[in-house]
Write an enzyme that holds these catalytic residues in place. Sequence first.
Site, PDB file in Angstrom:
ATOM      1  N   LYS A   1       2.043  43.533 -19.371  1.00 35.46           N
ATOM      2  CA  LYS A   1       2.849  42.314 -19.475  1.00 35.46           C
ATOM      3  C   LYS A   1       2.171  41.134 -18.764  1.00 35.46           C
ATOM      4  O   LYS A   1       1.225  41.325 -17.999  1.00 35.46           O
ATOM      5  CB  LYS A   1       4.256  42.577 -18.919  1.00 35.46           C
ATOM      6  CG  LYS A   1       4.979  43.719 -19.642  1.00 35.46           C
ATOM      7  CD  LYS A   1       5.383  43.390 -21.069  1.00 35.46           C
ATOM      8  CE  LYS A   1       5.583  44.560 -21.990  1.00 35.46           C
ATOM      9  NZ  LYS A   1       6.678  45.454 -21.783  1.00 35.46           N
TER      10      LYS A   1
HETATM   11  C1  PLP Z   1       7.622  46.525 -22.265  1.00 35.80           C
HETATM   12  C2  PLP Z   1       8.966  46.371 -22.855  1.00 35.80           C
HETATM   13  C3  PLP Z   1      10.092  47.036 -22.334  1.00 35.80           C
HETATM   14  C4  PLP Z   1      10.016  48.132 -21.318  1.00 35.80           C
HETATM   15  O1  PLP Z   1       9.455  47.814 -20.130  1.00 35.80           O
HETATM   16  P1  PLP Z   1       9.156  48.960 -19.056  1.00 35.80           P
HETATM   17  O2  PLP Z   1       8.951  48.185 -17.799  1.00 35.80           O
HETATM   18  O3  PLP Z   1       7.948  49.680 -19.537  1.00 35.80           O
HETATM   19  O4  PLP Z   1      10.346  49.837 -18.983  1.00 35.80           O
HETATM   20  C5  PLP Z   1      11.332  46.752 -22.869  1.00 35.80           C
HETATM   21  N1  PLP Z   1      11.468  45.888 -23.880  1.00 35.80           N
HETATM   22  C6  PLP Z   1      10.418  45.254 -24.427  1.00 35.80           C
HETATM   23  C7  PLP Z   1      10.654  44.279 -25.530  1.00 35.80           C
HETATM   24  C8  PLP Z   1       9.132  45.498 -23.947  1.00 35.80           C
HETATM   25  O5  PLP Z   1       8.085  44.891 -24.523  1.00 35.80           O
END
Ligand code: PLP
Length: 373
Positions: free
Chosen positions: A187
């Site tokens: 992210k």
């Molecule tokens: C990455 C992501 C998540 C989950 O995030 P985590 O921290 O891995 O649990 C949830 N929703 C979306 C749209 C994502 O891209």
Amino acid sequence: MDPYKKKIPITRPSVSTLEIEYVNDAIQTGWGSKCYDYIHRFEKDFAGFQGNQYALATSSCTGAIHLALMALGVKEGDEVIVPDITWIASVEPVLYIGAKPVFVDVLPDTWCIDPAKVAAAITPKTKAVIVVHLYGNLVEMDAIMEIAKKYNLRVLEDAAEGWGSEYKGKKAGSIGDAGVFSFHGTKTISTGEGGMLVTNQKEVFEKAKILNDHGRDPKKGRAFWMENYGYKYKMSNLQAAMGCAQLERAVELIAKKREIFSWYKHELTSRHYMLNPEYPHTKNSYWMPTVLFDESVALDREKLFAYMKEKNIDSRPFFYPLSSLPMFNPCNNAVSYSIYERGINLPSYHDMKYEEAKYVVDTITEFVALNNN
Ligand SMILES: *Cc1c(COP(=O)(O)O)cnc(C)c1O
């Protein structure tokens, strides 16, 4: 073209001396009475950045979604409207609760949930809507909030991919009843693993906080006495230290994502593709530059990935419609089922160079030319 000299990664966190300094400090001094210092600072700074009143740091966005749904009152047997195109983590917590996800189609331009189709999917059992700012693109929040008000639904904004994006001057994730974020290593800002829940509603925040502490209610005053069981999705102080540093660099990190996108936009001149949109009332933080090919372009996306890989480029396929996965029943969501096969995510790691973006575009153009004559 020859393969690129070294592999172009799709994403990777940006780590400066600031992150190293804070994490070093946390590992050396952040124990005992100071073991929550970076966590509290990260929560406070994050709420400030968002323009939200409350923020709760979690071990993942998935955990934050689970807590948020429970704090918003979603219960077993309730229906929760979700977009058909998203990462599965947006939907799994609905299943943890025993509620039912109702998959709704997305818009052909933003690839985010279609508000008119949300309205059409409401039944007496509908309790909440989860909207997802996909790849940085923005959900039409005004329309969603209006529908929610009319039908008394709760709105959870999954802004894991929309951190830093803005809708009419408001930060993605700050508009619904609650918003959630991810700091997974892919992210825009990262703590390795991690998440955040934000809200302006004290009651939602308090509920989520108690649920995240095994059900312990500090107001009850008796140590180790619980009236209800809870969960534990907590972030560590070490991770929060990295988060504090990343957040201080928010302007720089978002600007870099936007710059990388502008390179793709400049280089990808063919009318046969579209990229993430940005409308005048929005600001896109372009978590993942994504190209969608027209239906007129003959494209076998598996072949394209293999070709990109050969050329040392890391790319990702567009998400499948979740309703097409074996554990669900296929839905009649024509847009979702049409776009997923035509979309790919392009590299946008923070240290990326212009010549790398140009090489990515040239490789795609070359592949399309080889397959379309
Ligand atoms: C990455 C992501 C998540 C989950 O995030 P985590 O921290 O891995 O649990 C949830 N929703 C979306 C749209 C994502 O891209």
